[in-house]
Design a protein around this motif. Structure first.
Motif, PDB file in Angstrom:
ATOM      1  N   LEU A 240       0.924  -1.357  -0.172  1.00 34.90           N
ATOM      2  CA  LEU A 240       0.244   0.103   0.285  1.00 34.90           C
ATOM      3  C   LEU A 240       0.384   1.540  -0.195  1.00 34.90           C
ATOM      4  CD1 LEU A 240      -2.636  -1.245   2.353  1.00 34.90           C
ATOM      5  CD2 LEU A 240      -2.649  -0.958  -0.340  1.00 34.90           C
ATOM      6  N   VAL A 241       2.084   1.219   0.479  1.00 32.83           N
ATOM      7  CA  VAL A 241       2.717   2.433   0.450  1.00 32.83           C
ATOM      8  C   VAL A 241       3.305   2.568  -0.421  1.00 32.83           C
ATOM      9  CG1 VAL A 241       5.225   2.967   1.686  1.00 32.83           C
ATOM     10  CG2 VAL A 241       3.413   1.707   2.896  1.00 32.83           C
ATOM     11  N   ALA A 245       2.567   5.780  -3.258  1.00 35.06           N
ATOM     12  CA  ALA A 245       3.760   7.098  -3.605  1.00 35.06           C
ATOM     13  C   ALA A 245       3.356   6.700  -5.432  1.00 35.06           C
ATOM     14  CB  ALA A 245       4.617   6.340  -3.466  1.00 35.06           C
ATOM     15  N   ARG A 246       3.002   5.247  -6.274  1.00 34.08           N
ATOM     16  CA  ARG A 246       3.338   4.920  -7.346  1.00 34.08           C
ATOM     17  C   ARG A 246       1.592   6.198  -7.935  1.00 34.08           C
ATOM     18  NH1 ARG A 246       3.586   0.212  -7.055  1.00 34.08           N
ATOM     19  NH2 ARG A 246       1.356  -0.476  -6.872  1.00 34.08           N
ATOM     20  N   ALA A 292      -5.457   1.298  -2.322  1.00 38.37           N
ATOM     21  CA  ALA A 292      -4.662   2.253  -2.194  1.00 38.37           C
ATOM     22  C   ALA A 292      -5.291   3.248  -2.299  1.00 38.37           C
ATOM     23  CB  ALA A 292      -3.286   1.699  -3.130  1.00 38.37           C
ATOM     24  N   ARG A 293      -5.822   3.055  -4.068  1.00 35.56           N
ATOM     25  CA  ARG A 293      -6.681   4.281  -4.162  1.00 35.56           C
ATOM     26  C   ARG A 293      -8.127   4.713  -3.015  1.00 35.56           C
ATOM     27  NH1 ARG A 293      -5.957   2.239  -8.922  1.00 35.56           N
ATOM     28  NH2 ARG A 293      -8.119   0.815  -9.010  1.00 35.56           N
ATOM     29  N   LEU A 328       0.160   9.065   5.881  1.00 34.33           N
ATOM     30  CA  LEU A 328       0.849   8.816   4.141  1.00 34.33           C
ATOM     31  C   LEU A 328      -0.396   9.741   4.126  1.00 34.33           C
ATOM     32  CD1 LEU A 328       2.343   5.389   3.803  1.00 34.33           C
ATOM     33  CD2 LEU A 328       3.779   7.757   4.770  1.00 34.33           C
ATOM     34  N   VAL A 329      -0.901  10.014   3.929  1.00 39.49           N
ATOM     35  CA  VAL A 329      -2.423  10.643   3.241  1.00 39.49           C
ATOM     36  C   VAL A 329      -2.943  11.239   4.192  1.00 39.49           C
ATOM     37  CG1 VAL A 329      -3.449   7.781   2.228  1.00 39.49           C
ATOM     38  CG2 VAL A 329      -4.354   8.667   4.433  1.00 39.49           C
TER      39      VAL A 329
END
Ligand code: SF4
Length: 713
Positions: A240-241, A245-246, A292-293, A328-329
């Protein structure tokens, strides 16, 4: 005023409703209303005004009167009258029991007090009947210390190295979340009141995603279920990290301002492509980017993490990685965003006043009191040098719940071990006692409760007097202390005093009504201090909403620490990583060829750890010890639904009734627990096959890191 006063204020006639707290090892710490008619409890209900209990209790505790008045209750002290473990006892008086315990402990302590070991955990979560007078007693004695690791230490350690402590979201705010990831939590069984908030969010359009190896009742009701292999959560989190990022979904500003070590984390995470994660976790590669999205685009996003996922080799690292995701978000910017594993760190508890570590006798320079890990009690009882000569068990049933039962039972069966057990019932552990002492239940004593699932202090007042000759734990240790000649005045403190001492009245989070800055507490002062709690039953902590919107984490940097200098200084990997389970195809292919099924043993819905197994009306719906397996695994072994099977590995075996269902993913079996050995077919429960190897950090047990085979026999 005498120190022991449980029940003395309760009228024997008419109807009263007494305010209480559920004492069990559950994050919900419900506020109770106990109806007493003519001195007998007739109803145990949830307090409708308490904002997280909202009037509802789980089935287990709504039947609490049945448990309290059970004909099987221990109502008088007993002495062993048969071989160890036979469960044969003869009644004795309290004087005889305490004299014998005091004489045996005094004799051992004269040689070496560190040959005496307390063994206790969360049979009650109350601060008074848990580790207060008992802790004073063992401190004064200079006994060995117990490393209390059996449930949550890996996860808490991971959290401490990332967020700085046991802190997180306010559970009530989950109702306003738009995405909730239920990670390793079967909330309907073990966090029911959180589930109410999750459902409220769902009704307002939130998306619920369950991550769990088994399709639990909770996973069934979520919008999506990701059934990963046990012990692979860290791999998914690393994926997920990398994916966040991607896909350009990071909150760069929050990361820059309020985190440490992001670049290093990203470097570690980059090799975790969806294909690699999918291979390790046994899930579809498309799931990773999609998750992740969702996490990066739906706000506020929240994670409810629970302790199941940390009962594997890499449990603490997994907790570190998952705890780092919300930063992260930028999810912490919102009151309804972030994550929650435990809220216990929000409570300001004055442990020193409660437990009095300064009572311990001095040790020779450079030496420390020995510490014995409760998760390896089997080995400790058989191998510790010098040996454990006396064991005092309270609030725990280690013979049933500790891993690697054969070793545990062998240890408890030692004829040269003097074992004292404080209990409500004849558990597997009680059967191994030399002296068995009857303890009161929550309805019969006073206590005060913090919580690890919400932010309320909850007070428990005795609804009835003690049953039979039962005594509160606090009183048993108080009387034992006097028998052993301990003169310190703190052994005279009443339960009310202990409850008041538990509060750090200067704590930043302590509710305003409980703050105090003046002189030492006496009995009257304790009553006055606790008056708002005694009257209302509960009070909310003074913690701001979205406390980490602008950092302020309780780490040394005040930021989320992806890179931990503390771990680096200790010679550990400062960055979180994926550590494969001890027992898996990847880490031990030979073992996996012999024992190809990964086994997890989460709580049964009607039990709480091993509590309630002896309550007939709760045991009935659980039927008997079961193993849930996928139809493909069943077919390959000639197993039909309902067949009695043997689950085994090199450590031992147990029998269980097969439940064949696609709720179990292929290659993973689920055994709801924890049955007492004596209520299991053949007298053996699931812990006959679990092992004593410890987690990466936190020295916790790795119950769900266990390979087995199953056959019909
Ligand atoms: S076990 Fe949990 S849900 Fe049940 S009454 Fe206790 S705190 Fe509430």
């Amino acid at each position: 005023m005498p120190p022991f006063e449980a029940g003395q204020a309760v009228p024997a006639a008419g109807r009263v409703v007494v305010r209480g707290a559920c004492p069990h090892d559950c994050p919900d710490t419900c506020a109770l209303l106990v109806t007493v008619d003519a001195g007998r409890v007739t109803r145990v209900a949830g307090d409708p005004d308490h904002p997280t209990t909202h009037g509802a209790l789980c089935t287990k505790v709504s039947r609490y009167a049945e448990r309290t008045y059970s004909a099987e209750r221990l109502l008088q002290p007993m002495r062993r009258a048969g071989p160890k473990g036979s469960g044969r006892f003869e009644p004795i008086s309290w004087d005889a029991a305490l004299d014998e315990v005091a004489a045996r402990l005094t004799a051992i302590a004269a040689r070496d007090p560190q040959r005496i070991l307390p063994y206790s955990y969360a049979g009650t979560m109350g601060l008074v009947q848990g580790e207060s007078m008992s802790a004073r007693f063992f401190n004064r004695l200079g006994a060995a210390q117990l490393d209390r690791t059996i449930c949550s230490s890996a996860g808490k350690t991971g959290l401490a190295h990332t967020l700085g402590g046991s802190v997180g979201m306010d559970v009530e705010r989950f109702a306003d979340s738009k995405l909730i990831i239920l990670w390793g939590t079967n909330s309907i069984t073990s966090n029911l009141h959180f589930w109410t908030f999750a459902q409220r969010a769902s009704r307002q359009g939130a998306r619920l995603i369950a991550i769990d190896p088994h399709r639990t009742a909770t996973a069934e009701r979520c919008h999506q279920h990701i059934a990963l292999l046990p012990g692979t959560d860290a791999a998914l989190a690393l994926g997920l990290v990398a994916s966040l990022a991607r896909q350009g979904l990071l909150d760069d500003e929050y990361i820059r301002a309020y985190t440490v070590g992001f670049e290093a984390l990203l470097e570690r995470a980059r090799p975790w492509t969806p294909d690699r994660v999918a291979g390790v976790c046994g899930i579809d590669a498309a799931v990773i980017d999609a998750l992740a999205r969702d996490f990066g685009t739906i706000a506020p996003a929240a994670i409810r993490l629970n302790y199941g996922m940390q009962r594997v080799r890499g449990g603490a690292n997994a907790a570190r990685l998952i705890a780092g995701l919300p930063a992260l978000v930028g999810a912490w910017r919102h009151p309804a965003g972030g994550m929650l594993l435990t809220s216990n760190g929000d409570f300001a508890i004055d442990w020193r006043s409660l437990q009095r570590p300064e009572l311990a006798p001095p040790l020779p320079a450079g030496s420390r009191r020995r510490m014995i890990n409760m998760s390896t009690i089997g080995d400790a009882l058989l191998e510790a040098d010098p040996p454990v000569e006396a064991l005092v068990v309270y609030n725990s049933n280690p013979v049933a719940v500790a891993p690697d039962s054969s070793r545990v039972i062998q240890g408890f069966a030692r004829e040269d071990l003097f074992t004292v057990v404080l209990e409500h019932f004849r558990t597997d552990t009680a059967d191994h006692a030399d002296i068995l002492l009857p303890a009161t239940t929550q309805l019969e004593h006073l206590d005060i409760h913090a919580s690890y699932g919400h932010r309320y202090w909850v007070m428990n007042q005795p609804a009835i007097g003690p049953m039979g000759e039962a005594l509160p734990n606090s009183e048993i240790f108080r009387r034992l202390a006097r028998r052993m000649g301990f003169q310190e005045p703190c052994f005279d403190d009443s339960d009310l005093m202990l409850a008041a001492q538990a509060l750090d009245t200067r704590g930043r989070s302590t509710p305003v009504a409980l703050r105090r800055t003046d002189a030492p507490l006496d009995e009257q002062g304790a009553r006055e201090l606790l008056a708002p709690l005694l009257e209302k039953g509960w009070l909310k902590l003074d913690v701001p909403q979205a406390p980490f919107a602008e950092g302020g984490f309780p780490t040394s940097s005040g930021k989320v620490e992806f890179f931990s200098s503390q771990l680096a200084a200790a010679g550990e990997d400062p960055l979180p990583d994926y550590l494969p389970p001890y027992e898996s195809v990847a880490s031990n292919p030979e073992l996996a060829a012999k024992y190809p099924l990964a086994m997890i043993s989460p709580p049964a819905r009607n039990f709480l750890n091993s509590t309630f197994v002896n309550v007939a009306s709760l045991r009935a719906p659980e039927k008997e010890q079961q193993v849930h397996l996928n139809p493909a695994d069943a077919l390959a072994r000639g197993i039909c639904a309902g067949t009695m099977v043997t689950v085994f590995n090199d450590r031992g075996s147990f029998q269980a009734r097969a439940v064949v269902s696609d709720a179990a993913r292929p290659g993973v079996v689920m055994v709801p627990g924890v049955w007492w050995h004596k209520h299991s077919p053949g007298g053996r429960n699931v812990n006959m096959v679990t092992h004593q190897r410890l987690t990466d950090l936190g020295r916790g047990p790795s119950f769900y890191d266990c390979l087995v085979e199953i056959e019909v026999r």
